[in-house]
Design a protein around this motif. Structure first.
Motif, PDB file in Angstrom:
ATOM      1  N   SER B  40       0.805  -1.296  -0.118  1.00  0.00           N
ATOM      2  CA  SER B  40      -0.010  -0.150   0.086  1.00  0.00           C
ATOM      3  C   SER B  40       0.806   1.188   0.016  1.00  0.00           C
ATOM      4  O   SER B  40       0.617   2.154  -0.610  1.00  0.00           O
ATOM      5  CB  SER B  40      -0.872   0.039   1.224  1.00  0.00           C
ATOM      6  OG  SER B  40      -0.390   0.262   2.428  1.00  0.00           O
ATOM      7  N   ALA B  43       2.495   1.539  -3.485  1.00  0.00           N
ATOM      8  CA  ALA B  43       1.416   2.154  -4.464  1.00  0.00           C
ATOM      9  C   ALA B  43       1.051   3.529  -4.448  1.00  0.00           C
ATOM     10  O   ALA B  43       0.960   4.264  -4.963  1.00  0.00           O
ATOM     11  CB  ALA B  43       0.028   1.127  -4.557  1.00  0.00           C
ATOM     12  N   GLY B  44       1.196   3.849  -3.118  1.00  0.00           N
ATOM     13  CA  GLY B  44       0.733   5.314  -2.623  1.00  0.00           C
ATOM     14  C   GLY B  44       1.871   6.219  -3.214  1.00  0.00           C
ATOM     15  O   GLY B  44       1.662   7.392  -3.728  1.00  0.00           O
ATOM     16  N   ALA B  47       1.933   6.549  -6.885  1.00  0.00           N
ATOM     17  CA  ALA B  47       0.803   7.453  -7.374  1.00  0.00           C
ATOM     18  C   ALA B  47       1.413   8.768  -7.107  1.00  0.00           C
ATOM     19  O   ALA B  47       1.135   9.831  -8.013  1.00  0.00           O
ATOM     20  CB  ALA B  47      -0.449   7.091  -6.559  1.00  0.00           C
ATOM     21  N   SER B 352      -1.197   3.215   7.213  1.00  0.00           N
ATOM     22  CA  SER B 352      -1.666   4.615   7.349  1.00  0.00           C
ATOM     23  C   SER B 352      -0.653   5.279   8.111  1.00  0.00           C
ATOM     24  O   SER B 352      -0.437   6.694   8.109  1.00  0.00           O
ATOM     25  CB  SER B 352      -2.848   4.650   7.931  1.00  0.00           C
ATOM     26  OG  SER B 352      -3.568   3.921   7.065  1.00  0.00           O
ATOM     27  N   THR B 361      -0.040   8.729   0.797  1.00  0.00           N
ATOM     28  CA  THR B 361      -1.393   8.291   1.077  1.00  0.00           C
ATOM     29  C   THR B 361      -1.110   6.831   0.654  1.00  0.00           C
ATOM     30  O   THR B 361      -1.193   6.677  -0.455  1.00  0.00           O
ATOM     31  CB  THR B 361      -2.437   9.110   0.387  1.00  0.00           C
ATOM     32  OG1 THR B 361      -2.422  10.460   0.593  1.00  0.00           O
ATOM     33  CG2 THR B 361      -3.784   8.644   0.811  1.00  0.00           C
ATOM     34  N   PRO B 362      -1.387   5.955   1.524  1.00  0.00           N
ATOM     35  CA  PRO B 362      -1.154   4.431   1.279  1.00  0.00           C
ATOM     36  C   PRO B 362      -2.359   3.978   0.342  1.00  0.00           C
ATOM     37  O   PRO B 362      -3.652   4.550   0.769  1.00  0.00           O
ATOM     38  CB  PRO B 362      -1.007   3.696   2.492  1.00  0.00           C
ATOM     39  CG  PRO B 362      -1.666   4.555   3.648  1.00  0.00           C
ATOM     40  CD  PRO B 362      -1.476   6.032   3.111  1.00  0.00           C
ATOM     41  N   LYS B 363      -2.326   3.209  -0.501  1.00  0.00           N
ATOM     42  CA  LYS B 363      -3.306   2.701  -1.468  1.00  0.00           C
ATOM     43  C   LYS B 363      -3.413   1.307  -1.339  1.00  0.00           C
ATOM     44  O   LYS B 363      -2.650   0.412  -1.695  1.00  0.00           O
ATOM     45  CB  LYS B 363      -2.970   3.060  -2.960  1.00  0.00           C
ATOM     46  CG  LYS B 363      -3.441   4.578  -3.127  1.00  0.00           C
ATOM     47  CD  LYS B 363      -3.565   4.589  -4.547  1.00  0.00           C
ATOM     48  CE  LYS B 363      -4.210   6.049  -5.040  1.00  0.00           C
ATOM     49  NZ  LYS B 363      -3.949   6.394  -6.353  1.00  0.00           N
ATOM     50  N   VAL B 364      -4.927   0.850  -0.863  1.00  0.00           N
ATOM     51  CA  VAL B 364      -4.952  -0.677  -0.629  1.00  0.00           C
ATOM     52  C   VAL B 364      -6.129  -0.843  -1.865  1.00  0.00           C
ATOM     53  O   VAL B 364      -6.987  -0.390  -1.767  1.00  0.00           O
ATOM     54  CB  VAL B 364      -5.602  -1.125   0.747  1.00  0.00           C
ATOM     55  CG1 VAL B 364      -5.928  -2.328   0.772  1.00  0.00           C
ATOM     56  CG2 VAL B 364      -4.739  -0.555   1.699  1.00  0.00           C
ATOM     57  N   SER B 365      -5.638  -1.553  -2.668  1.00  0.00           N
ATOM     58  CA  SER B 365      -6.696  -1.791  -3.836  1.00  0.00           C
ATOM     59  C   SER B 365      -7.359  -3.217  -3.416  1.00  0.00           C
ATOM     60  O   SER B 365      -6.997  -4.105  -2.780  1.00  0.00           O
ATOM     61  CB  SER B 365      -5.709  -2.026  -5.082  1.00  0.00           C
ATOM     62  OG  SER B 365      -5.304  -3.299  -5.094  1.00  0.00           O
ATOM     63  N   SER B 368      -5.683  -6.262  -4.302  1.00  0.00           N
ATOM     64  CA  SER B 368      -4.472  -6.880  -3.253  1.00  0.00           C
ATOM     65  C   SER B 368      -5.128  -7.599  -2.274  1.00  0.00           C
ATOM     66  O   SER B 368      -4.698  -8.522  -1.809  1.00  0.00           O
ATOM     67  CB  SER B 368      -3.512  -5.617  -2.824  1.00  0.00           C
ATOM     68  OG  SER B 368      -4.409  -4.714  -2.091  1.00  0.00           O
TER      69      SER B 368
END
Ligand SMILES: Nc1ncnc2c1ncn2[C@@H]1O[C@H](COP(=O)(O)OP(=O)(O)O)[C@@H](O)[C@H]1O
Ligand SMILES: [Mg+2]
Lengths: 235, 403
Positions: B40, B43-44, B47, B352, B361-365, B368
């Motif tokens: 996450s 990915a954050g 981005a 987070s 800003t972490p990204k959880v898709s 995943s």
């Protein structure tokens, strides 16, 4: 109902061979109530385990309701244990984390019965053995006699062809033993076929037929002239 | 035995030994949590970097001479090349770029100096990388034509030299290799080093933007470090790059002498590096998942042994081998799946927290999460198969006799 022909069972422990059953022939008909007696080590449990489809003989034939059981595979034997046989053990063998009701429901779970049907039948079976007021108790909250009555209810719940009991009163005091024999007699009166192991002559005389074992062989097979009726009224 | 009964019975068993179940899950929880946390954050940051580059525009090309050993004088990029590139129909703006380090700017007290570097560009630079002007103007065509001694500085330097920001029209003195030179300030921008300085925690050298012709005169050179090109249609940028390269090779009569990179290439490169880092750390986290799986397997083996008698009883009541196998397999899968779900939540919270510290800003898709749940059930199945088979194969009589 049950027909056993020249049954042999040999235990092999390394180099030592024990012939636990030697050429056993036995027939038990529908509605009989048979006691199997004999000294310790004479092969009674070995026979019961084979009759209960928990174990296999080395040779000989075993017919249960005309079906040759010796030719069945593991899954088919499991199905027979589930539907045709009710087994009662000396050590009760209840699952300690399940309530009386849940223990009685177990065979129906494996038979694939629906929840509602299971509840109803299990409650009826517990009622039959006089435990309607203990259905939600865990095994360790019950006395020995009560535990054995739960085990009997569990054995009966799928309406098996035969009830097998290996020393069901072996761990019980005489009063509880008497109660269990009363339940067996009542069930037998209703048509349930029962084969029961005991080494107590007093208990054996509650049945209608006594088969005696010695060193893996049947030495006597006699009908009981005057069975003791629980409650006093002898037949 | 239907699946609902199996689930109920499995949950019940696990609940009856909460501490052990939790400790068994811990390995899975830690493994899954670290994977979620790392991916996450990865990915954050990806981005964040991509959006940073997006601000500069995607239609930008950088042309640079390959600095190989057999580079010849005729290969060097010059102002003539800038004129040549302007002729290509796809080209919007072109600027030469020459950077010279080692400049020292005299401060208010002439004994003090601040280090800086000179950037030579032309009038089109301001359309390609729009400067954050506070006062005045940026370099225009007449500055270049007249080789004016003008400079655009940032607010930090203005403050240091003059004690204020609006210093358009003032003169600054810069010490260079050939002595002190005076330049007229024509514009003041915002602090261009703000982001870098906050990370490095130190003052960065100041940039001095000047007309390219002025810079070349000072340094007595006629070659460039880079040529920046913006194109009209970013979709055709790769084709344009190839054509520009051909034009340069024709003019210089050489081959394979120039790098032409688009910003997209750089984004891809950074993303690739980030991807490798993420994959590597995930691999390490995967090992902890593997160890967690072994823990589950170990406990399942213990459970099977402990419950040998129960297995015997169930078999005597009509349980088939596959019923027993299913029972233990489901317990193992529930352990790992619940562990996985707790791990996802823990990983998200941890991500987070770390994200807050790193300003990402972490990204959880959803992808995943699905993969994680899938992997943890797979770990459960793999860890459960052997113990469950062992349980299923037990002989009923032996199992009943077990004390
Ligand atoms: N699993 C076994 N391995 C070896 N010998 C056994 C095993 N089970 C029973 N036996 C032997 O077989 C004989 C019959 O045992 P069993 O049927 O349990 O007797 P009973 O129930 O009449 O006391 C005994 O000699 C006993 O030691
Ligand atoms: Mg015995």
């Amino acid at each position: 109902m049950i027909k056993v022909e020249s049954l042999n069972k040999i235990y092999e422990n390394g180099r030592i061979q024990v012939a636990a059953l030697k050429n056993i022939n036995l027939t038990v008909s529908q509605g009989e109530f048979v006691a199997i007696m004999g000294a310790s080590g004479s092969g009674k449990s070995t026979l019961m385990n084979i009759l209960g489809c928990l174990d296999r003989a080395n040779s000989g034939k075993y017919f249960l309701e005309q079906v040759d059981v010796s030719s069945l595979n593991d899954d088919e034997l499991a199905k027979i244990r589930n539907l045709k046989i009710g087994f009662v053990f000396q050590a009760f063998n209840l699952l300690p984390k399940l309530t009386a009701l849940e223990n009685v429901e177990l065979p129906m779970i494996y038979a694939g019965a629906k929840h509602k049907e299971r509840r109803e039948k299990a409650l009826a079976a517990l009622d039959k053995v006089g435990l309607s007021d203990r259905v939600l108790h865990l095994p360790n909250e019950l006395s020995g006699g009560q535990k054995q009555r739960v085990a009997i209810a569990r054995a009966l719940v799928n309406s098996p062809s035969i009830l097998l009991a290996d020393e069901p009163t072996g761990n019980l005091d005489s009063k509880s033993s008497e109660e269990i024999m009363g339940i067996f007699q009542k069930l037998n009166d209703e048509g349930v076929t029962i084969v029961m192991v005991t080494h107590e002559p007093e208990i054996a005389h509650h049945t209608k037929r006594i088969v005696t074992f010695k060193d893996g062989e049947i030495i006597t097979d006699k009908f009981v002239d005057n069975p003791i009726r629980v409650g006093g009224d002898a037949l | 035995m239907n699946i609902f009964e199996s689930l109920k019975s499995a949950l019940r068993n696990l609940m009856s030994n909460k501490m052990r179940s939790f400790l068994t899950m811990l390995g899975i929880i830690i493994g899954i949590a670290s994977v979620i946390m790392i991916t996450s954050i990865g990915a954050g940051s990806r981005a964040a970097i991509t959006s940073e580059f997006d601000k500069l525009g995607v239609g930008l090309l950088t042309i640079q001479m390959k600095g190989s050993n057999d580079a010849k004088l005729r290969d060097f990029l010059t102002l003539d090349d800038v004129e040549l590139i302007k002729k290509h129909p796809e080209v919007k703006n072109v600027t030469p770029y020459f950077e010279a380090w080692g400049a020292s700017i005299k401060l208010k007290n002439p004994k003090e100096e601040k280090s800086g570097y000179i950037i030579g560009i032309n009038e089109e630079y301001r359309f390609m990388v729009p400067p954050d002007l506070l006062y005045g103007r940026f370099i225009i065509e007449s500055d270049c034509k007249a080789k004016s001694k003008v400079v655009v500085i940032d607010e930090v330097l203005a403050e240091k030299v003059f004690g204020r920001k609006d210093v358009v029209g003032e003169t600054i003195t810069v010490r260079l290799w050939r002595g002190n030179l005076k330049f007229t300030v024509i514009g003041v921008t915002k602090n261009s080093n703000a982001a870098l300085e906050s990370i490095m925690g130190a003052e960065m050298p100041s940039a001095l933007y000047m007309p390219i012709q002025t810079v070349m005169d000072i340094y007595l050179v006629d070659y460039l470090d880079y040529i920046y090109v913006s194109v009209k249609d970013p979709e055709k940028i790769d084709q344009t790059a190839i054509e520009l390269n051909k034009m340069l090779e024709m003019k210089h009569r050489n081959e394979d002498a120039y790098y032409i990179r688009s910003l997209m290439d750089e984004i891809e490169m950074i993303n690739q590096v980030l991807g490798y880092i993420t994959a590597f750390i995930s691999f390490v986290a995967g090992i902890s998942l593997f160890v967690g799986g072994i823990g589950v397997m170990n406990i399942m083996l213990v459970t099977v042994t402990e419950r040998t008698r129960e297995i015997g009883i169930r078999k005597s009541l009509g349980a088939k081998n596959k019923d027993i196998r299913k029972q233990f397999l489901i317990e193992a899968v529930i352990l790992t799946v619940i562990g996985g779900i707790i791990g996802i939540i823990a990983g998200f919270l941890g991500g987070s927290l770390v994200g807050m510290l790193m300003d990402v800003t972490p990204k959880v898709s959803l992808f995943s999460i699905l993969v994680t749940v899938g992997v943890s059930s797979l770990v459960g199945i793999i860890a459960g198969v052997y113990p469950a088979n062992k349980a299923a194969k037990l002989d009923p009589i032996e199992a009943l006799r077990y004390e």
